[in-house]
Each structure stands twice: as structure tokens, then as C-alpha cells.
Design a protein around this motif. Structure first.
Motif, short mmCIF file in Angstrom:
data_model
loop_
_atom_site.label_atom_id
_atom_site.label_comp_id
_atom_site.label_asym_id
_atom_site.label_seq_id
_atom_site.Cartn_x
_atom_site.Cartn_y
_atom_site.Cartn_z
N GLN A 23 0.82 -1.21 0.00
CA GLN A 23 0.00 0.00 0.00
C GLN A 23 0.86 1.26 0.00
O GLN A 23 0.55 2.22 -0.70
CB GLN A 23 -0.94 0.00 1.21
N HIS A 26 2.03 1.89 -3.27
CA HIS A 26 0.92 2.09 -4.20
C HIS A 26 0.86 0.99 -5.26
O HIS A 26 0.71 1.24 -6.45
CB HIS A 26 0.99 3.47 -4.86
N ASP A 28 -0.99 -2.71 -6.27
CA ASP A 28 -2.06 -3.67 -6.04
C ASP A 28 -1.47 -5.07 -6.25
O ASP A 28 -1.12 -5.44 -7.37
CB ASP A 28 -3.22 -3.43 -7.01
N THR A 373 -5.03 2.80 -5.19
CA THR A 373 -4.29 3.04 -3.94
C THR A 373 -4.33 4.48 -3.47
O THR A 373 -3.81 4.79 -2.39
CB THR A 373 -2.82 2.61 -4.12
#
Length: 381
Positions: A23, A26, A28, A373
Motif C-alpha cells: 500500500q 501504491h 495492487d 491506492t
């Protein structure tokens, strides 16, 4: 019991730390895993399709590396930043397309590339596949939806200008994908059905006009070949006939890796680019093709989930458009290789050889990761 409990807590803490690390970067994780799996599959198939050419595979791997780096960098920027500065990228893209028309590098009767000797050779139209929908999404994202007629006209104009410049190169496949990406943004923006039905009704007269005034002889021949490949089996119908023969000869389980005859005996032209899925079908059969389609469906499903969770209008428009456009790429390539659609020169995403295409696709997924994000941002207006 206490040791087991402590061990379980440690595992949960590690999972949280890993999740928080992704996270903070940023990224996924699910999207990245699917992309890496498809990329590895593409390199595996390309080695066979290219006739065991390690040089080609290495160049493809380098393109993946550049694309992944660009994806991770793009994911760091907030969607608000992209929406604000995409106009500069759009203008820059038009300038590059203009350079292609004036002093571009040509190949096989088409002038589509910019070549800097000893540095790079790239295709600006590939970048416009991402820039155009971003520009349209940025324009519509700051306005009330569903869009009014004047906003529809402006949005279409933003897509039509690069469409025309790419069509002149000529590159019918890419130009149609770009105009489609702009249309997808309008669709995601809640375009009223009367406008959609009007556009569908206009397809026939537009197609007739393009046939007589826009399409070149070889493009017309592709359409005629699609309707009847056997009419020119040793000419324009050769690719379709050989690709269907390759896919059919693979059966359910295929002949085995590196055991395909159509590609290795040079019966199948462009086996490492547009027709690479025919190689996959011959060597791994229906099972191999279904597994690849399953990976593509996972990617599309993840894209739709990100679209649903996006908290900004620009984010929803952009994520949905990237997902739909990616699906269309896959659909068109498989459709043309299997003889269900005319050949328009659309590569199979992440499988066909092509550096600029890979970098652009991964940049698009970088935008999607940013949208997912940076969900705290809510679009202004």
C-alpha cells in the motif's frame, strides 16, 4: 498452546506488514501477480514462436522490465495530478504523431515509427492508446454527467484528431482502437441510449464511406479475405488459413512445447507477433488457450473491481475504460487469428512481441494501481 498462539500472531503481523508495504508503494498485489504470470507465459510462448531466438526473448523481457518500472513510477502519482497534466501529454502525443507523418520511419508500406539512430525506435500511436482516454476522462470528469451534446462533441473531437493522424500512417487497427477508447469513456460516463443507438445506426454509412474514400487496397483485401479466405489461399488468405490449421491441429492438449510445425516450418507468418496465439494453440491445444483466457479474465475482473471501488469520477472513467479497452484488444486479436474478424494488426496483449505496446499497456495498469491506492482523493467539481 501459547507458542502456537504467538506463532499465529506473528504470521498475521507479517501479512499486515506485507500488505501495508504494498500500500505504501501504491501497488495492487493481485493485479501485479496476474500481470507477472501473463508476462512469464508470454516469454515462454515467444521462445517457441520466434524459433528459439534468445535475442528476441531478451528484448521482450527488457521491455517488460521497462514497462514494470514505468508502471510502478506512474502508480505513485495521484489521479488528481494525472487529470491536471494529461493535456500536456496529449499535445506532446499529437506533436509526435505529426513528426511521424513528416519524417517517420517506415516499414512494410507504413510510416508509424520514430527512429533515433543508436538510441530508440518507438511507435507514438501506441502511447495515444492510453493518453486519449485519459484526456477524455479528464475533460468529462470535471463536468456533470451524463454528458450534454456539446461535451459529447468536444470529447469525440479529442479522439477524432489522433484517430485521423494515425489512420493516415496508415494504421487502421490502432486508429479504431483509439476512437473506441474515447467512446468507452463516454459510455462509462453514462451516455444516453439515444446517442448510443444513433452511433450504431451511423456505423453502416461510415463503413461505406471508409471503404470508398479512406481504406487502401490492402485493407480492402483483408476484409474480402475475411469473408472468403479460400479466394486467395496463396496470397492474402494465407495467414488466416495457416493460423486456423495451426489451432485446429493442436487439438485438446496440443503437440507439446517446441513441437509445433506451422510456426517452426515457417508456414505461419508473423508467428511471434499478431498470430502468436496460433502457436500457443498448436503446442498447448485448447487447454493452453483456455488457461490464457482465464488469466485474461482474472485481469479484467480485477480491473472491474478497481473501477467499482474508485472514489473519484476521473478514476471510475479511467479504470473502466482501461479494462474495457484491454478486453477489446484480446477479443480482436483472438477473433482475427481464428477467422472471426478481419485482420487489422492488433497484437495479443503481453504475449505478442512488441516493446512499445507492452510499455503502454503496463503504463495503463500503473494508472489503475494509482486509482486504487489513492482512493482518498475525491474529484473536485
Amino acid at each position: 498452546m501459547a507458542n502456537n498462539f504467538d506463532r499465529n500472531i506473528t504470521r498475521e503481523d507479517l501479512m499486515r506488514r506485507r500488505a501495508s508495504l504494498l500500500q505504501r508503494m501504491h501497488i495492487d498485489g493481485q493485479l501485479l501477480f496476474i500481470l507477472l504470470t501473463i508476462a512469464a507465459t508470454g516469454l515462454f510462448v515467444l521462445y517457441s514462436a520466434s524459433g528459439k531466438d534468445w535475442g528476441l526473448v531478451i528484448r521482450q523481457a527488457v521491455s517488460f522490465g521497462i514497462g514494470l518500472t514505468g508502471m510502478l513510477i506512474i502508480a505513485q502519482f495521484e489521479p488528481r495530478f494525472m487529470a491536471r497534466w494529461v493535456v500536456l501529454a496529449y499535445v506532446g502525443g499529437l506533436v509526435l504523431l505529426g513528426i511521424v507523418l513528416v519524417a517517420g520511419d517506415g516499414a512494410k508500406g507504413a510510416q508509424r515509427w520514430i527512429y533515433i539512430p543508436g538510441v530508440i525506435r518507438f511507435q507514438p500511436s501506441e502511447f495515444m492508446k492510453l493518453i486519449v482516454p485519459m484526456m477524455v476522462a479528464s475533460y468529462l470528469g470535471s463536468r456533470a454527467l451524463p454528458p450534454r451534446l456539446k461535451h459529447i462533441v468536444v470529447a469525440l473531437a479529442l479522439a477524432v484528431v489522433p484517430f485521423g493522424m494515425i489512420l493516415i500512417q496508415p494504421d487502421l487497427g490502432t486508429s479504431l482502437l483509439i476512437i473506441a477508447s474515447g467512446a468507452f469513456v463516454l459510455f462509462m460516463g453514462g451516455l444516453q441510449w439515444r446517442w448510443i443507438l444513433s452511433a450504431v445506426a451511423a456505423v453502416v454509412p461510415l463503413a461505406i464511406g471508409m471503404w470508398f474514400f479512406v481504406m487502401r487496397d490492402y485493407q480492402k483485401q483483408r476484409v474480402l479475405t475475411f469473408l472468403d479466405p479460400e479466394s486467395d489461399p496463396l496470397g492474402s488468405g494465407w495467414n488466416i488459413i495457416q493460423s486456423k490449421a495451426a489451432i485446429g491441429s493442436g487439438g485438446v492438449y496440443g503437440k507439446g512445447w517446441l513441437q509445433g510445425t506451422q510456426s517452426h516450418l515457417d508456414f505461419l507468418p508473423e508467428s511471434h507477433t499478431d498470430f502468436i496465439i496460433a502457436v500457443l494453440g498448436e503446442e498447448f491445444g485448447l487447454v493452453g488457450i483456455c488457461l490464457l483466457l482465464f488469466l485474461y479474465l482474472l485481469l479484467v475482473a480485477r480491473g472491474m473491481a478497481i473501477t467499482y471501488k474508485a472514489q473519484s469520477l476521473f478514476g471510475k472513467l479511467m479504470a473502466g475504460t482501461i479494462t474495457l479497452t484491454f478486453f477489446v484488444y484480446v477479443f480482436i486479436n483472438i477473433g482475427m487469428v481464428s477467422g472471426l474478424l478481419p485482420v487489422v494488426g492488433v497484437p495479443l496483449p503481453f504475449i505478442s512481441y512488441g516493446g512499445t505496446s507492452i510499455v503502454t499497456l503496463l503504463a495503463g495498469f500503473g494508472v489503475m494501481m494509482s486509482i486504487h491506492t489513492h482512493r482518498k482523493w475525491i474529484a473536485q467539481g
